[in-house]
Design a protein around this motif. Structure first.
Motif, PDB file in Angstrom:
ATOM      1  N   ALA A  71       0.827  -1.213   0.000  1.00  0.00           N
ATOM      2  CA  ALA A  71       0.000   0.000   0.000  1.00  0.00           C
ATOM      3  C   ALA A  71       0.858   1.258   0.000  1.00  0.00           C
ATOM      4  CB  ALA A  71      -0.927  -0.006   1.217  1.00  0.00           C
ATOM      5  N   ALA A  72       2.070   1.150   0.561  1.00  0.00           N
ATOM      6  CA  ALA A  72       2.982   2.297   0.577  1.00  0.00           C
ATOM      7  C   ALA A  72       3.801   2.401  -0.711  1.00  0.00           C
ATOM      8  CB  ALA A  72       3.912   2.194   1.783  1.00  0.00           C
ATOM      9  N   GLY A  73       3.512   1.547  -1.667  1.00  0.00           N
ATOM     10  CA  GLY A  73       4.209   1.589  -2.950  1.00  0.00           C
ATOM     11  C   GLY A  73       5.402   0.671  -3.062  1.00  0.00           C
ATOM     12  N   GLY A  74       5.610  -0.213  -2.080  1.00  0.00           N
ATOM     13  CA  GLY A  74       6.744  -1.127  -2.118  1.00  0.00           C
ATOM     14  C   GLY A  74       6.611  -2.144  -3.235  1.00  0.00           C
ATOM     15  N   LYS A  75       7.601  -2.215  -4.088  1.00  0.00           N
ATOM     16  CA  LYS A  75       7.568  -3.107  -5.248  1.00  0.00           C
ATOM     17  C   LYS A  75       8.570  -4.254  -5.142  1.00  0.00           C
ATOM     18  CE  LYS A  75       5.999   0.470  -8.483  1.00  0.00           C
ATOM     19  NZ  LYS A  75       5.842   1.532  -7.466  1.00  0.00           N
ATOM     20  N   GLY A  76       9.385  -4.272  -4.105  1.00  0.00           N
ATOM     21  CA  GLY A  76      10.383  -5.333  -3.967  1.00  0.00           C
ATOM     22  C   GLY A  76       9.744  -6.702  -3.806  1.00  0.00           C
ATOM     23  N   ALA A  77      10.482  -7.729  -4.149  1.00  0.00           N
ATOM     24  CA  ALA A  77       9.997  -9.097  -3.962  1.00  0.00           C
ATOM     25  C   ALA A  77       9.787  -9.370  -2.478  1.00  0.00           C
ATOM     26  CB  ALA A  77      10.994 -10.089  -4.559  1.00  0.00           C
ATOM     27  N   TRP A  78       8.772 -10.173  -2.178  1.00  0.00           N
ATOM     28  CA  TRP A  78       8.449 -10.524  -0.786  1.00  0.00           C
ATOM     29  C   TRP A  78       8.943 -11.944  -0.539  1.00  0.00           C
ATOM     30  CZ3 TRP A  78       6.879  -7.116   2.755  1.00  0.00           C
ATOM     31  CH2 TRP A  78       6.449  -7.596   4.000  1.00  0.00           C
ATOM     32  N   MET A  79       9.934 -12.080   0.331  1.00  0.00           N
ATOM     33  CA  MET A  79      10.563 -13.368   0.630  1.00  0.00           C
ATOM     34  C   MET A  79      10.123 -13.842   2.007  1.00  0.00           C
ATOM     35  SD  MET A  79      14.642 -14.268   1.059  1.00  0.00           S
ATOM     36  CE  MET A  79      15.096 -13.404  -0.441  1.00  0.00           C
ATOM     37  N   VAL A  80       9.683 -15.100   2.089  1.00  0.00           N
ATOM     38  CA  VAL A  80       9.255 -15.668   3.369  1.00  0.00           C
ATOM     39  C   VAL A  80      10.225 -16.755   3.792  1.00  0.00           C
ATOM     40  CG1 VAL A  80       6.836 -15.064   3.104  1.00  0.00           C
ATOM     41  CG2 VAL A  80       7.657 -17.233   2.165  1.00  0.00           C
ATOM     42  N   ASN A  81      10.259 -16.991   5.109  1.00  0.00           N
ATOM     43  CA  ASN A  81      11.270 -17.882   5.683  1.00  0.00           C
ATOM     44  C   ASN A  81      10.747 -18.443   6.993  1.00  0.00           C
ATOM     45  OD1 ASN A  81      13.535 -18.752   7.327  1.00  0.00           O
ATOM     46  ND2 ASN A  81      14.889 -17.641   5.947  1.00  0.00           N
ATOM     47  N   ASP A  82      11.068 -19.695   7.254  1.00  0.00           N
ATOM     48  CA  ASP A  82      10.932 -20.398   8.532  1.00  0.00           C
ATOM     49  C   ASP A  82      10.109 -21.668   8.370  1.00  0.00           C
ATOM     50  OD1 ASP A  82      11.511 -21.040  11.094  1.00  0.00           O
ATOM     51  OD2 ASP A  82      10.000 -19.780  12.016  1.00  0.00           O
ATOM     52  N   GLY A  83      10.825 -22.775   8.290  1.00  0.00           N
ATOM     53  CA  GLY A  83      10.182 -24.082   8.312  1.00  0.00           C
ATOM     54  C   GLY A  83       9.443 -24.460   7.051  1.00  0.00           C
ATOM     55  N   TYR A  84       9.820 -23.903   5.919  1.00  0.00           N
ATOM     56  CA  TYR A  84       9.110 -24.209   4.682  1.00  0.00           C
ATOM     57  C   TYR A  84       9.556 -25.540   4.085  1.00  0.00           C
ATOM     58  CZ  TYR A  84       6.586 -19.835   4.289  1.00  0.00           C
ATOM     59  OH  TYR A  84       5.701 -18.816   4.501  1.00  0.00           O
ATOM     60  N   ASP A  85       8.570 -26.301   3.594  1.00  0.00           N
ATOM     61  CA  ASP A  85       8.813 -27.433   2.715  1.00  0.00           C
ATOM     62  C   ASP A  85       8.137 -27.122   1.381  1.00  0.00           C
ATOM     63  OD1 ASP A  85       6.092 -27.774   3.210  1.00  0.00           O
ATOM     64  OD2 ASP A  85       6.363 -29.567   4.443  1.00  0.00           O
ATOM     65  N   LYS A  86       8.172 -28.059   0.443  1.00  0.00           N
ATOM     66  CA  LYS A  86       7.646 -27.765  -0.886  1.00  0.00           C
ATOM     67  C   LYS A  86       6.156 -27.431  -0.866  1.00  0.00           C
ATOM     68  CE  LYS A  86       7.381 -29.492  -5.632  1.00  0.00           C
ATOM     69  NZ  LYS A  86       7.663 -30.642  -6.533  1.00  0.00           N
ATOM     70  N   PRO A  87       5.280 -28.221  -0.214  1.00  0.00           N
ATOM     71  CA  PRO A  87       3.855 -27.858  -0.218  1.00  0.00           C
ATOM     72  C   PRO A  87       3.579 -26.493   0.412  1.00  0.00           C
ATOM     73  CG  PRO A  87       4.135 -30.149   0.462  1.00  0.00           C
ATOM     74  CD  PRO A  87       5.496 -29.535   0.429  1.00  0.00           C
ATOM     75  N   LEU A  88       4.239 -26.199   1.522  1.00  0.00           N
ATOM     76  CA  LEU A  88       4.020 -24.917   2.184  1.00  0.00           C
ATOM     77  C   LEU A  88       4.546 -23.771   1.321  1.00  0.00           C
ATOM     78  CD1 LEU A  88       2.836 -23.849   4.835  1.00  0.00           C
ATOM     79  CD2 LEU A  88       5.124 -23.981   5.829  1.00  0.00           C
ATOM     80  N   ALA A  89       5.663 -23.994   0.635  1.00  0.00           N
ATOM     81  CA  ALA A  89       6.216 -22.979  -0.253  1.00  0.00           C
ATOM     82  C   ALA A  89       5.275 -22.706  -1.420  1.00  0.00           C
ATOM     83  CB  ALA A  89       7.584 -23.418  -0.764  1.00  0.00           C
TER      84      ALA A  89
ATOM     85  N   VAL B 153      10.867 -17.962  -1.570  1.00  0.00           N
ATOM     86  CA  VAL B 153      10.823 -18.763  -0.344  1.00  0.00           C
ATOM     87  C   VAL B 153      12.252 -19.171   0.009  1.00  0.00           C
ATOM     88  CG1 VAL B 153       9.907 -20.799   0.802  1.00  0.00           C
ATOM     89  CG2 VAL B 153       8.526 -19.620  -0.927  1.00  0.00           C
ATOM     90  N   ALA B 154      12.660 -18.856   1.225  1.00  0.00           N
ATOM     91  CA  ALA B 154      14.010 -19.182   1.683  1.00  0.00           C
ATOM     92  C   ALA B 154      14.003 -20.493   2.458  1.00  0.00           C
ATOM     93  CB  ALA B 154      14.562 -18.059   2.558  1.00  0.00           C
ATOM     94  N   PHE B 155      14.960 -21.354   2.122  1.00  0.00           N
ATOM     95  CA  PHE B 155      15.155 -22.625   2.802  1.00  0.00           C
ATOM     96  C   PHE B 155      16.521 -22.591   3.485  1.00  0.00           C
ATOM     97  CE2 PHE B 155      12.223 -23.425  -0.591  1.00  0.00           C
ATOM     98  CZ  PHE B 155      11.361 -24.416  -0.150  1.00  0.00           C
ATOM     99  N   GLY B 156      16.570 -23.027   4.745  1.00  0.00           N
ATOM    100  CA  GLY B 156      17.816 -22.986   5.488  1.00  0.00           C
ATOM    101  C   GLY B 156      18.484 -24.341   5.599  1.00  0.00           C
ATOM    102  N   ARG B 157      18.208 -25.062   6.684  1.00  0.00           N
ATOM    103  CA  ARG B 157      18.914 -26.317   6.952  1.00  0.00           C
ATOM    104  C   ARG B 157      18.814 -27.342   5.819  1.00  0.00           C
ATOM    105  NH1 ARG B 157      17.705 -27.108  13.479  1.00  0.00           N
ATOM    106  NH2 ARG B 157      18.867 -25.254  14.132  1.00  0.00           N
ATOM    107  N   PRO B 158      17.704 -27.442   5.081  1.00  0.00           N
ATOM    108  CA  PRO B 158      17.709 -28.388   3.949  1.00  0.00           C
ATOM    109  C   PRO B 158      18.827 -28.129   2.947  1.00  0.00           C
ATOM    110  CG  PRO B 158      15.471 -27.743   4.454  1.00  0.00           C
ATOM    111  CD  PRO B 158      16.364 -26.860   5.286  1.00  0.00           C
TER     112      PRO B 158
END
Length: 367
Positions: free
Chosen positions: A293-311, A322-327
């Motif tokens: 709403a404030a005009g932000g156009k950057g990509a939105w990256m999510v992180n924490d406990g994601y697997d393929k279905p959740l991603a 979607v960021a993956f860590g320990r995998p």
């Protein structure tokens, strides 16, 4: 609908897919200098749309753990150039995470064995890592001192200088500002660690001031399209908390929106822990909506406990990366494994921190 394997533009970064390797501290950089095996490690994982390096200190003052890399010396930059060259040779994109730990440090790691620095002189109830008899050892953090306001422009300058060195000398495609997990910028943001009464404490705009000054300085140095930032609204990592995080972080992302950043990287829930915290509710969709709403156009990256279905579900909901860590630690070819539905290698926690190639560059890829 976008797939995890579709290309995406994140500012100036043209990414081959939407799978990101999250920053992962590995404590394999003696004297803050990445080793040759570090180049191998990241090159093995270059099929990710984007690699984010382990957190990397912008100054010696910003170091909080033994054997983590830096960006403030010639040897460090030369070593990182070998890493970026190796990643680029494999067709990958890599950004470095800019880190100042603030109070999450120990006197043995600080210049002249001084106290770590913080917004306020409140010791973090957490631990850091020193090398004792050649072995990484967890120890209590040292009591910090409160930064004088006159010191803050120097820290902002250190962020900008590290970003410029990273891109112009070390060959990184961009940088990520570490504004999360209870480190310096997050310490300033949150009421539990910031008890200041000057222009950097008290109100939300005051507590957000240092993070925004550092981000604007980095953008001036390397461009918004090469700059990302990591935020963690409610993680309890490193003894950090805020009394009312929703308006705080809604304000932060609204202020970041005009900077045309490459991406916003949000840790949902507790870093490396539960995605939802009963005692710390937070509306991440509202956060994203405030940014847009404030005009932000950057990509939105999510992180924490994601697997393929959740991603895949996250992409349906309008997230971009979607960021993956320990995998990624145990699966250098994670992108292929996700694409083919192949089983994942288990990781060995005993080799996460410190050591050599074991648990670092020796995990097998698919034949």
């Amino acid at each position: 609908m976008s797939s995890l394997f579709d290309p995406v533009q994140a500012g100036d970064l043209a990414l081959d897919n939407r799978i990101v390797m999250a920053p992962l501290t590995r404590n394999r950089a003696p004297n803050a200098v990445p080793r040759d095996i570090t180049a191998t490690y990241y090159a093995q994982r270059a099929s990710a749309g984007l690699l984010i390096t382990e957190a990397t200190a912008i100054s010696q003052q910003g170091q909080g753990y033994a054997d983590v890399p830096g960006l403030y010396g010639t040897d460090q930059l030369d070593a990182w150039k070998r890493v970026t060259d190796a990643v680029h040779a494999e067709g990958g994109k890599i950004v470095v995470q800019l880190w100042h730990v603030g109070r999450v440090s120990h006197t043995e790691l600080q210049p002249d064995n001084g106290k770590p620095v913080a917004p306020s002189a409140i010791t973090a109830k957490t631990k850091t890592v020193l090398i004792k008899d050649g072995v990484p050892t967890f120890v209590e953090t040292s009591e910090p001192r409160a930064l004088d306001a006159a010191e803050l422009p120097g820290i902002v300058h250190a962020y900008a200088a590290a970003a410029r060195n990273a891109v112009e000398t070390a060959g990184f495609d961009g940088v990520e500002i570490h504004g999360a997990n209870g480190y310096l910028l997050d310490q300033f943001l949150k009421t539990g660690s910031n008890k200041r009464s000057d222009d950097y404490g008290g109100s939300i705009p005051n507590r957000a001031r240092l993070l925004l000054e550092a981000t604007r300085a980095v953008v001036d140095a390397v461009g918004g399209g090469r700059t990302g930032i990591r935020l963690s609204p409610v993680t309890p990592a490193n003894d950090v908390h805020d009394a009312d995080p929703q308006p705080l972080f809604d304000y932060v992302v609204r202020q970041l929106a005009p900077l045309d950043l490459a991406y916003i990287h949000v840790i949902e829930g507790a870093t490396g822990g539960p995605r939802e915290l009963d005692d710390r509710p937070f509306d991440y969709e509202a956060l994203k909506a405030a940014y847009r709403a404030a005009g932000g156009k950057g990509a939105w990256m999510v992180n924490d406990g994601y697997d393929k279905p959740l991603a895949e579900e996250a992409l349906k909901e309008g997230d971009d990366l979607v960021a993956f860590g320990r995998p990624f630690i145990s699966n250098p070819d994670l992108v292929r494994r996700l694409r083919e539905g192949a089983p994942l290698n288990p990781w060995d926690k005993n080799t996460f921190y410190g050591g050599g190639e074991a648990g670092y560059t020796d995990y097998p890829a698919l034949a």
